[in-house]
Design a protein around this motif. Structure first.
Motif, PDB file in Angstrom:
ATOM      1  N   CYS A 118       0.799  -1.499  -0.051  1.00  0.00           N
ATOM      2  CA  CYS A 118      -0.016   0.033   0.069  1.00  0.00           C
ATOM      3  C   CYS A 118       0.938   0.660   0.126  1.00  0.00           C
ATOM      4  O   CYS A 118       1.093   1.928  -0.871  1.00  0.00           O
ATOM      5  CB  CYS A 118      -0.974  -0.124   1.211  1.00  0.00           C
ATOM      6  N   HIS A 121       1.821   1.370  -3.413  1.00  0.00           N
ATOM      7  CA  HIS A 121       0.754   2.713  -4.536  1.00  0.00           C
ATOM      8  C   HIS A 121       0.977   4.021  -3.967  1.00  0.00           C
ATOM      9  O   HIS A 121       1.183   4.709  -5.419  1.00  0.00           O
ATOM     10  CB  HIS A 121      -0.525   1.761  -3.999  1.00  0.00           C
ATOM     11  N   GLU A 122       1.197   4.336  -3.213  1.00  0.00           N
ATOM     12  CA  GLU A 122       1.428   5.649  -2.719  1.00  0.00           C
ATOM     13  C   GLU A 122       2.526   6.375  -3.567  1.00  0.00           C
ATOM     14  O   GLU A 122       2.300   7.513  -3.225  1.00  0.00           O
ATOM     15  CB  GLU A 122       1.117   6.015  -1.231  1.00  0.00           C
ATOM     16  N   GLU A 152      -5.431   6.707 -11.467  1.00  0.00           N
ATOM     17  CA  GLU A 152      -4.874   5.806 -10.426  1.00  0.00           C
ATOM     18  C   GLU A 152      -4.955   4.092 -11.822  1.00  0.00           C
ATOM     19  O   GLU A 152      -4.224   3.697 -11.276  1.00  0.00           O
ATOM     20  CB  GLU A 152      -6.971   4.802  -9.982  1.00  0.00           C
ATOM     21  N   ASN A 155      -0.621   4.504 -12.357  1.00  0.00           N
ATOM     22  CA  ASN A 155      -0.465   3.887 -11.266  1.00  0.00           C
ATOM     23  C   ASN A 155      -0.135   2.636 -11.007  1.00  0.00           C
ATOM     24  O   ASN A 155       1.053   1.717 -10.446  1.00  0.00           O
ATOM     25  CB  ASN A 155      -1.036   4.538 -10.047  1.00  0.00           C
ATOM     26  N   LEU A 156      -1.320   1.774 -11.615  1.00  0.00           N
ATOM     27  CA  LEU A 156      -1.405   0.228 -11.355  1.00  0.00           C
ATOM     28  C   LEU A 156      -0.590   0.358 -12.331  1.00  0.00           C
ATOM     29  O   LEU A 156       0.509  -1.237 -11.938  1.00  0.00           O
ATOM     30  CB  LEU A 156      -2.761  -0.216 -11.664  1.00  0.00           C
ATOM     31  N   HIS A 159       3.575   1.412 -11.564  1.00  0.00           N
ATOM     32  CA  HIS A 159       4.201   1.108 -10.116  1.00  0.00           C
ATOM     33  C   HIS A 159       3.586   0.125  -9.461  1.00  0.00           C
ATOM     34  O   HIS A 159       4.681  -0.774  -8.976  1.00  0.00           O
ATOM     35  CB  HIS A 159       4.226   2.159  -9.821  1.00  0.00           C
ATOM     36  N   GLU A 160       2.919   0.353  -8.959  1.00  0.00           N
ATOM     37  CA  GLU A 160       2.235  -1.273  -8.628  1.00  0.00           C
ATOM     38  C   GLU A 160       2.213  -2.504  -9.190  1.00  0.00           C
ATOM     39  O   GLU A 160       2.696  -3.336  -8.373  1.00  0.00           O
ATOM     40  CB  GLU A 160       0.684  -0.553  -8.203  1.00  0.00           C
ATOM     41  N   CYS A 164       3.398  -5.588  -6.740  1.00  0.00           N
ATOM     42  CA  CYS A 164       3.448  -7.004  -6.975  1.00  0.00           C
ATOM     43  C   CYS A 164       3.792  -7.984  -7.401  1.00  0.00           C
ATOM     44  O   CYS A 164       4.687  -8.957  -6.685  1.00  0.00           O
ATOM     45  CB  CYS A 164       1.669  -5.952  -6.955  1.00  0.00           C
ATOM     46  N   TYR A 175      -8.467  -0.629 -10.542  1.00  0.00           N
ATOM     47  CA  TYR A 175      -7.994   0.351  -9.248  1.00  0.00           C
ATOM     48  C   TYR A 175      -9.054  -0.136  -8.274  1.00  0.00           C
ATOM     49  O   TYR A 175      -9.337  -0.518  -7.208  1.00  0.00           O
ATOM     50  CB  TYR A 175      -7.801   2.098  -9.519  1.00  0.00           C
TER      51      TYR A 175
END
Length: 181
Positions: A118, A121-122, A152, A155-156, A159-160, A164, A175
């Protein structure tokens, strides 16, 4: 400039230590520490989120992070891009349309993402802010909803997902693929 942490610095440092053991996370951390923006990390009891908070006439990029709260998602295996072809009628003329869409085969499975994911993600939003602050300072405008969705989605993907996957977690294709815990 790096990060100013408000709250328990040890929890933040432990999360960062876990993250930077992997290449995508380490690259994100290195980028954020290598520019001239000071990011504020506020340890909170509520949900984790990012915002460019207006304080004294200046925007301060701030991560609100809850080191005790994980995120339950409807996780999927690595998403793939597919081109969906369809026909639409424009002024009475059939037109072939191709749309790029992220899809994943198989049913989603519940996956619990730990608090350090988390935070990552931020931190992805912090990188987006560093690259284009106007995305965040204009969120109070009429385009807010589409801006938030675009922010969002980017970002997924950027980055996320890589973070992950390198930490062996499934990803959420959208998201909104999460549930309350």
């Amino acid at each position: 400039m790096g990060f100013e942490v408000i709250g328990n610095r040890k929890q933040f440092d432990e999360a960062v230590h876990t993250l930077i053991q992997k290449p995508a996370s380490n690259a994100l951390w290195t980028f954020l520490n290598g520019n001239d923006i000071k990011f504020i990390v506020n340890i909170v009891d509520g949900p984790s989120e990012f915002g460019a908070l207006l304080n004294g006439g200046l925007y301060h990029p701030t991560i609100m992070w809850n080191p005790q709260k994980d995120l339950a998602i409807f996780g999927r295996n690595r998403p793939e891009q597919q081109i969906q072809k369809s026909w639409r009628t424009v002024d009475g003329v059939p037109v072939r349309v191709e749309t790029l869409k992220w899809v994943s085969k198989g049913d989603p499975k519940d996956e619990i993402l730990p608090p350090y994911i988390c935070l990552a993600h931020e931190m992805g939003h912090a990188k987006q802010y560093a690259e284009n602050p106007a995305l965040f300072t204009s969120l109070g405008t009429s385009e807010s909803i589409s801006n938030i969705e675009a922010i969002e989605a980017e970002n997924l993907v950027m980055h996320e997902w890589p973070i992950c996957l390198e930490h062996n977690f499934k990803v959420r294709v959208n998201y909104q693929d999460f549930r309350s815990r």
